[in-house]
Scaffold this motif. Structure first.
Motif, PDB file in Angstrom:
ATOM      1  N   TYR A 104      -8.147  -3.127  27.531  1.00  0.00           N
ATOM      2  CA  TYR A 104      -7.513  -3.572  28.771  1.00  0.00           C
ATOM      3  C   TYR A 104      -8.249  -4.734  29.434  1.00  0.00           C
ATOM      4  O   TYR A 104      -7.665  -5.466  30.218  1.00  0.00           O
ATOM      5  N   ARG A 108      -8.054 -10.125  28.086  1.00  0.00           N
ATOM      6  CA  ARG A 108      -7.921 -11.027  29.234  1.00  0.00           C
ATOM      7  C   ARG A 108      -8.946 -12.154  29.187  1.00  0.00           C
ATOM      8  O   ARG A 108      -8.712 -13.234  29.710  1.00  0.00           O
ATOM      9  N   GLU A 163     -12.652   0.163  39.420  1.00  0.00           N
ATOM     10  CA  GLU A 163     -11.313   0.401  38.872  1.00  0.00           C
ATOM     11  C   GLU A 163     -10.794   1.759  39.314  1.00  0.00           C
ATOM     12  O   GLU A 163     -11.411   2.790  39.042  1.00  0.00           O
ATOM     13  N   GLU A 245      -6.880   2.111  36.052  1.00  0.00           N
ATOM     14  CA  GLU A 245      -5.799   1.245  36.527  1.00  0.00           C
ATOM     15  C   GLU A 245      -5.490   0.074  35.598  1.00  0.00           C
ATOM     16  O   GLU A 245      -4.337  -0.335  35.466  1.00  0.00           O
ATOM     17  N   LEU A 246      -6.498  -0.491  34.923  1.00  0.00           N
ATOM     18  CA  LEU A 246      -6.235  -1.620  34.036  1.00  0.00           C
ATOM     19  C   LEU A 246      -5.313  -1.248  32.878  1.00  0.00           C
ATOM     20  O   LEU A 246      -4.674  -2.118  32.286  1.00  0.00           O
ATOM     21  N   SER A 247      -5.244   0.035  32.552  1.00  0.00           N
ATOM     22  CA  SER A 247      -4.396   0.469  31.434  1.00  0.00           C
ATOM     23  C   SER A 247      -2.915   0.468  31.788  1.00  0.00           C
ATOM     24  O   SER A 247      -2.070   0.723  30.930  1.00  0.00           O
ATOM     25  N   GLN A 249      -1.203  -2.187  32.758  1.00  0.00           N
ATOM     26  CA  GLN A 249      -0.642  -3.546  32.718  1.00  0.00           C
ATOM     27  C   GLN A 249       0.544  -3.713  31.772  1.00  0.00           C
ATOM     28  O   GLN A 249       1.398  -4.570  32.002  1.00  0.00           O
ATOM     29  N   ASP A 250       0.646  -2.881  30.728  1.00  0.00           N
ATOM     30  CA  ASP A 250       1.751  -3.033  29.776  1.00  0.00           C
ATOM     31  C   ASP A 250       2.799  -1.929  29.892  1.00  0.00           C
ATOM     32  O   ASP A 250       3.648  -1.781  29.009  1.00  0.00           O
ATOM     33  N   LEU A 256       5.980   3.034  34.918  1.00  0.00           N
ATOM     34  CA  LEU A 256       5.320   2.759  36.193  1.00  0.00           C
ATOM     35  C   LEU A 256       5.818   3.700  37.287  1.00  0.00           C
ATOM     36  O   LEU A 256       5.074   4.026  38.222  1.00  0.00           O
ATOM     37  N   HIS A 295     -11.223 -12.811  35.786  1.00  0.00           N
ATOM     38  CA  HIS A 295      -9.981 -12.213  35.301  1.00  0.00           C
ATOM     39  C   HIS A 295      -9.747 -10.806  35.845  1.00  0.00           C
ATOM     40  O   HIS A 295      -8.833 -10.112  35.382  1.00  0.00           O
ATOM     41  N   PRO A 297      -8.634  -8.435  39.024  1.00  0.00           N
ATOM     42  CA  PRO A 297      -7.948  -8.544  40.318  1.00  0.00           C
ATOM     43  C   PRO A 297      -8.929  -8.465  41.484  1.00  0.00           C
ATOM     44  O   PRO A 297      -9.871  -7.675  41.466  1.00  0.00           O
TER      45      PRO A 297
END
Length: 314
Positions: A104, A108, A163, A245-247, A249-250, A256, A295, A297
């Motif tokens: 994740y 980036r 995170e 949380e980074l997981s 993104q897709d 979601l 990279h 947030p």
């Protein structure tokens, strides 16, 4: 006494094998053994007890090897000073990263970093926390990307970001009906967990621990080291899991809709760049750190209204 001989004795101490040390130093085993023997003859001592397997340093050998590590680090700093003067970022950077972060974060940053620093060779390994810590202590890695704090006196932690943990609940689970989650809403018997050896497993249990007794699990025990597998288990079965949380993104819009955030202070994992206490390659590591932060947030870079979850169980 030469720096090559010092490199050889450090390698034998690290790998506890003349054969493996020779392979890692890209020389034949007789060559390595001969150079170490010459050094022992010059010093008038035995550095290693060769009668034991794995081979171990003698008492005086331990002290000499410790000093050899310091000498080799200071020698490497000369190249750092020259590179800094030339404003160059170059060389090899060996990085360890935990598997729950690697897929994740790395996509980036890697392409941009390699384009920006074409003279850098990145070597990256995905390892559990315990293995990264051990290799940092042995100086087999230059740095690690880990959940912290580790409370290890041999290592230096440079916090990067915080995170959030989020709940990912199936549509027929009670948590799906909630807008925000409190730790006391969680039932550890229904959560899909990573297998033992992953620090994130301990963090999830630490989020749940105040209300539920450890050891009360559902009658199916599924051992996985993959965050993606945890998502699929929730998608296709009942229950819930806790994700970094980074997981997210897709995830699809449908997936979601299954995500729920915690009430403040949010439980988070502190992600740090970890080095040996006496680390070298400072310019390289600083460049890598800067690229990561570029990279991430912005909201993850501050700790306000967040609770860092320990990675060890009490």
């Amino acid at each position: 006494m030469t720096t090559v001989q010092l490199e050889y004795i450090v390698a034998v101490d690290t790998y506890r094998s003349f054969v493996v040390a020779a392979e890692k130093c890209f020389v034949t085993q007789p060559t390595l053994s001969m150079q170490i023997q010459k050094l022992e003859d010059e010093l008038g001592i035995k550095l290693f007890d060769r009668s034991k397997l794995p081979v171990v340093p003698t008492e005086i050998g331990t002290a000499v090897i410790s000093q050899a590590r310091i000498i080799l680090k200071e020698n490497a700093r000369i190249r750092e000073i020259i590179a800094d003067q030339k404003k160059e970022v170059q060389g090899n950077l060996k990085v360890g990263i935990i598997p729950t972060l690697a897929p994740y974060l790395l996509p980036r940053i890697l392409t941009g970093f390699m384009k920006k620093y074409p003279k850098v060779k990145l070597e990256i390994w995905e390892y559990p926390t315990e293995q990264i810590v051990q290799q940092l202590k042995q100086e087999l890695l230059d740095c690690g990307l880990l959940a912290t704090p580790l409370h290890n006196p041999h290592l230096e932690e440079h916090p990067l970001f915080y995170e959030s943990f989020v709940v990912y609940a199936s549509r027929n689970h009670a948590l799906y009906e909630k807008k925000v989650i409190r730790p006391e809403d969680l039932d550890v018997k229904e959560v899909w967990l990573l297998n033992e050896g992953h620090c994130m497993r301990n963090q999830v249990l630490n989020i749940c621990k105040d209300k539920f007794t450890m050891g009360e699990y559902k009658n199916l025990e599924y051992n996985t080291g993959s965050v993606e597998t945890l998502k699929r288990m929730v998608d296709l079965n009942e229950g819930y899991t806790i994700l970094p949380e980074l997981s997210l993104q897709d995830l699809s819009s449908k997936q979601l809709s299954m995500v729920r955030y915690f009430k403040a202070p949010e439980p988070v994992r502190e992600i740090s760049l970890v080095t040996h206490r006496h680390f070298i390659k400072q310019a390289l590591i600083e460049a890598f750190k800067t690229e990561i932060l570029a990279h991430v947030p912005e909201k993850m870079r501050v700790q306000k209204n967040k609770k860092v979850i320990e990675i060890m169980n009490d």
